[in-house]
Design a protein around this motif. Sequence first.
Motif, mmCIF file in Angstrom:
data_model
loop_
_atom_site.group_PDB
_atom_site.id
_atom_site.type_symbol
_atom_site.label_atom_id
_atom_site.label_comp_id
_atom_site.label_asym_id
_atom_site.label_seq_id
_atom_site.Cartn_x
_atom_site.Cartn_y
_atom_site.Cartn_z
ATOM 1 N N ALA A 68 -1.856 12.388 7.339
ATOM 2 C CA ALA A 68 -0.784 13.226 6.959
ATOM 3 C C ALA A 68 -0.280 13.086 5.684
ATOM 4 O O ALA A 68 -0.830 12.063 5.001
ATOM 5 C CB ALA A 68 0.538 13.130 7.996
ATOM 6 N N HIS A 69 0.371 14.102 5.057
ATOM 7 C CA HIS A 69 0.720 13.896 3.720
ATOM 8 C C HIS A 69 1.626 12.604 3.190
ATOM 9 O O HIS A 69 2.685 12.389 3.891
ATOM 10 C CB HIS A 69 1.614 14.868 3.336
ATOM 11 C CG HIS A 69 1.753 15.457 2.041
ATOM 12 N ND1 HIS A 69 1.023 15.281 1.036
ATOM 13 C CD2 HIS A 69 2.700 15.794 1.207
ATOM 14 C CE1 HIS A 69 1.243 15.469 -0.334
ATOM 15 N NE2 HIS A 69 2.386 15.946 -0.233
ATOM 16 N N ARG A 71 0.627 9.449 4.055
ATOM 17 C CA ARG A 71 0.567 8.684 5.279
ATOM 18 C C ARG A 71 -0.861 7.854 5.154
ATOM 19 O O ARG A 71 -0.920 7.120 6.308
ATOM 20 C CB ARG A 71 0.935 8.950 6.645
ATOM 21 C CG ARG A 71 2.178 10.037 6.471
ATOM 22 C CD ARG A 71 3.409 9.427 5.943
ATOM 23 N NE ARG A 71 4.618 10.216 5.857
ATOM 24 C CZ ARG A 71 5.676 10.277 4.918
ATOM 25 N NH1 ARG A 71 5.462 9.272 4.089
ATOM 26 N NH2 ARG A 71 6.549 11.118 5.121
ATOM 27 N N ALA A 74 -0.759 4.112 5.274
ATOM 28 C CA ALA A 74 0.142 3.316 6.231
ATOM 29 C C ALA A 74 -1.228 3.339 7.623
ATOM 30 O O ALA A 74 -1.272 2.186 8.188
ATOM 31 C CB ALA A 74 1.386 4.431 6.837
ATOM 32 N N VAL A 75 -1.877 4.442 7.661
ATOM 33 C CA VAL A 75 -2.846 4.396 8.750
ATOM 34 C C VAL A 75 -3.955 3.439 8.215
ATOM 35 O O VAL A 75 -4.344 3.061 9.197
ATOM 36 C CB VAL A 75 -3.406 5.898 8.741
ATOM 37 C CG1 VAL A 75 -4.561 6.049 9.781
ATOM 38 C CG2 VAL A 75 -2.488 6.909 9.158
ATOM 39 N N THR A 77 -3.824 0.979 6.808
ATOM 40 C CA THR A 77 -3.231 -0.457 7.014
ATOM 41 C C THR A 77 -3.513 -0.842 8.484
ATOM 42 O O THR A 77 -3.766 -1.932 8.641
ATOM 43 C CB THR A 77 -1.905 -0.580 6.825
ATOM 44 O OG1 THR A 77 -1.499 -0.188 5.273
ATOM 45 C CG2 THR A 77 -1.296 -2.004 7.117
ATOM 46 N N ILE A 100 5.584 11.490 -1.759
ATOM 47 C CA ILE A 100 5.828 11.253 -0.436
ATOM 48 C C ILE A 100 5.222 9.955 -0.107
ATOM 49 O O ILE A 100 5.791 9.631 1.023
ATOM 50 C CB ILE A 100 5.466 12.546 0.116
ATOM 51 C CG1 ILE A 100 5.875 12.463 1.732
ATOM 52 C CG2 ILE A 100 3.776 12.508 0.105
ATOM 53 C CD1 ILE A 100 5.629 13.858 2.494
ATOM 54 N N ASN A 103 6.370 4.992 -1.312
ATOM 55 C CA ASN A 103 6.823 3.872 -0.527
ATOM 56 C C ASN A 103 5.708 3.136 0.010
ATOM 57 O O ASN A 103 5.485 2.017 0.121
ATOM 58 C CB ASN A 103 7.838 4.120 0.443
ATOM 59 C CG ASN A 103 8.683 2.919 0.960
ATOM 60 O OD1 ASN A 103 8.751 1.989 0.267
ATOM 61 N ND2 ASN A 103 9.148 2.729 1.909
ATOM 62 N N HIS A 104 4.897 3.724 0.915
ATOM 63 C CA HIS A 104 3.693 3.073 1.314
ATOM 64 C C HIS A 104 2.630 2.541 0.354
ATOM 65 O O HIS A 104 2.030 1.611 0.625
ATOM 66 C CB HIS A 104 2.896 4.351 2.462
ATOM 67 C CG HIS A 104 3.682 4.921 3.290
ATOM 68 N ND1 HIS A 104 4.698 4.461 4.041
ATOM 69 C CD2 HIS A 104 3.854 6.308 3.346
ATOM 70 C CE1 HIS A 104 5.258 5.027 4.707
ATOM 71 N NE2 HIS A 104 4.779 6.313 4.418
ATOM 72 N N HIS A 107 3.985 -0.710 -0.953
ATOM 73 C CA HIS A 107 3.907 -1.998 -0.008
ATOM 74 C C HIS A 107 2.588 -2.324 0.393
ATOM 75 O O HIS A 107 2.105 -3.494 0.893
ATOM 76 C CB HIS A 107 4.723 -1.494 1.227
ATOM 77 C CG HIS A 107 6.226 -1.485 1.299
ATOM 78 N ND1 HIS A 107 6.910 -2.811 1.033
ATOM 79 C CD2 HIS A 107 7.280 -0.773 0.535
ATOM 80 C CE1 HIS A 107 8.144 -2.443 0.896
ATOM 81 N NE2 HIS A 107 8.196 -1.288 0.435
ATOM 82 N N ARG A 111 0.896 -5.864 0.121
ATOM 83 C CA ARG A 111 0.516 -6.827 1.113
ATOM 84 C C ARG A 111 -1.113 -7.615 0.816
ATOM 85 O O ARG A 111 -1.440 -8.404 1.220
ATOM 86 C CB ARG A 111 0.341 -5.927 2.446
ATOM 87 C CG ARG A 111 1.631 -5.720 3.129
ATOM 88 C CD ARG A 111 1.376 -5.077 4.497
ATOM 89 N NE ARG A 111 2.628 -4.605 4.850
ATOM 90 C CZ ARG A 111 3.001 -3.234 4.940
ATOM 91 N NH1 ARG A 111 2.062 -2.484 4.391
ATOM 92 N NH2 ARG A 111 4.143 -2.982 5.283
#
Lengths: 274, 375
Positions: A68-69, A71, A74-75, A77, A100, A103-104, A107, A111
């Motif tokens: 997704a836009h 993300r 995050a996925v 990760t 968008i 933030n991901h 981070h 990490r």
Amino acid sequence: MEAVYEKYFRDNIPHIWCAGCGNGIVMGAFARAMEKLGWDQDDTVVLSGIGCSSRITGYLDFSTMHTAHGRALAVATGVKMAEPRLKVVVFMGDGDAAAIGGNHFIHACRRNLDITAVVINNYIYGMTGGQFSPLTPFGKKATTAPYGSIDRSFDMVELAKGAGASYVARGDVFHVKQLVDLLAEAGEHKGFSLVEVISACPVSYGRNNKMAEPIDLLMQIKKDTVNIKAAQNMSEEDLAGKIVVGRHYQADLPEYSEVYADMVAGLQKGGEGR
Amino acid sequence: MSKVKLIQGNVACALGALAAGADFYAGYPITPSTEIAEFMASRLPKIGGHFIQMEDEIASMGAIIGASAVGHKAFTATSGPGFSLMQELLGYAVITELPLVVVDVMRAGPSTGLPTLPSQSDVQQARWGTHGDHAIIAISPASVTETYFETIRAFNLAEKYRTPVVLLIDEKIGHLRERFDVPDDFVPKIINRKTVVDKKAQYVPYENTADLVPPFVPLGQGVHWHITGLTHDEKGFYSSNPQVVDKSIRRLSAKIEDNKKDICKLETVFTEDADILLVAYGSVSRTAQEALNQLRAEGIKVGLVRLITLWPFADEEIAKLLAGKKAVMVPEMNLGQIFKEVDRVARGVKVFAQSRVDGDLITPAEIVAKVKEVL
């Protein structure tokens, strides 16, 4: 190149990208980088976000995930944490990664999971027709900045370094050989790596900024870019307005899934973890 | 004989997840669900599983989607505000058919609302929070022990139907400490997602199989398939062909809605001879049971339908139970989110809502008084 096509692309070309778009150049460079690295396609997962550049996962012959836009990281990760044996590459656009997904992005840098992130920066939201992104240079025009953007832009290289990424590079779609090398180097690097790729969108960015012909944007990229080695001998004045390409930063930092695995191993021996 | 154990609903949920085979947790701290994350942070590394605290609830959903895509049983836990942030990727899990479990320990909203007090106000968010036509499975347990068993069932249903499942626990159950009635040697029945025998032989990730649930091969195991949140054909690639889109969107709903017999679960207490029925779920169903006991002692014929599965809604089964009753009452800690569903299927039977949205439980006395008023 024929063999590279055969090996790394699915049989669903032609792609959707416009004439003069930089995405195909990046995709080709990535395939050559893969050829250089010799990664097993079966053990490599390629993810992307949403936008023109993120359609890249539809064409590459790997296990692929068009998320997704914003993300994708995050996925990714979750993919890398759950299966550290897999190689993970993520493609994003500038709005996708820096707005968008901002933030991901920071981070993921912090990490330091072993993920290779490629941000294709064409300075614009292409798929929605030319709105300014956080990477659109100040003063440049977009459909939502008809009088020139009054937003200051992010410097992705500085952002990634500041957020803790352990490999940071910038390439561009004019210097393709260098781009192939940077992508391969980023893939080889253990830890979170970013390759920002300065790209061209004649249709949405170029047309709004008097560079509507594909060649105009490529020549502009050629003119604006300076290799990092040359940049070392240049004054701040000379570097004003220039885009410095090459490897900007590399550090040997603990990789997150290995740190986690160490903790697990310690606990399973009956210890207290790290 | 097992020792008597007193544990909290949130811990029972975490134990149930582990019993179901969950080995991946990603989450973001939020009251009143945090004990689940804390438990998983402590336990998962010890058994070689994976715990990761993400930067927000959006990322938490992203991470469990990634883990599910490479074949792991993954879950997250949150509360209303975090559940709102998860809605975007909940829809992604629906259309990409990735099994996972989202635990929402409900507190009162809107917005930050009442962070430490019970509520059942996310029931419709679970149903319709993500955009687009879709079906969803949501389960709401009423005790600590039931939370354990229903968490296992949530994972099993997620795997069986290749879909996200929402576990709606109200704060009262999540933080309740009571007897945990699970024998030490209990071995749950575990369902794993259906796969294919020969992974390389023309795997069709979204095949229109007769059972409506396509087989799954994890990413990174040799099959180069493509997952996308775009509408896609059986091979997984983007399609805007009206027939392809229509078929796939209808199948996504049908695989849930056509299997209500397997998915829906409810319990009935004295429904047959009852004049008036209570329909309740979660902690309120315990209050309703107490009210029923008091009313029956007075000779008033009250029955209880206790819903365990909330979505898909068991329309026909509930309609049958309601048929011929004088009245039906739906006490719940919201402004009638399940009342409206019950009313929809009541076919002429008068249905009354009993709402409480002040962060306090509905008391048995309140239900008793309302039943007498209705009669």
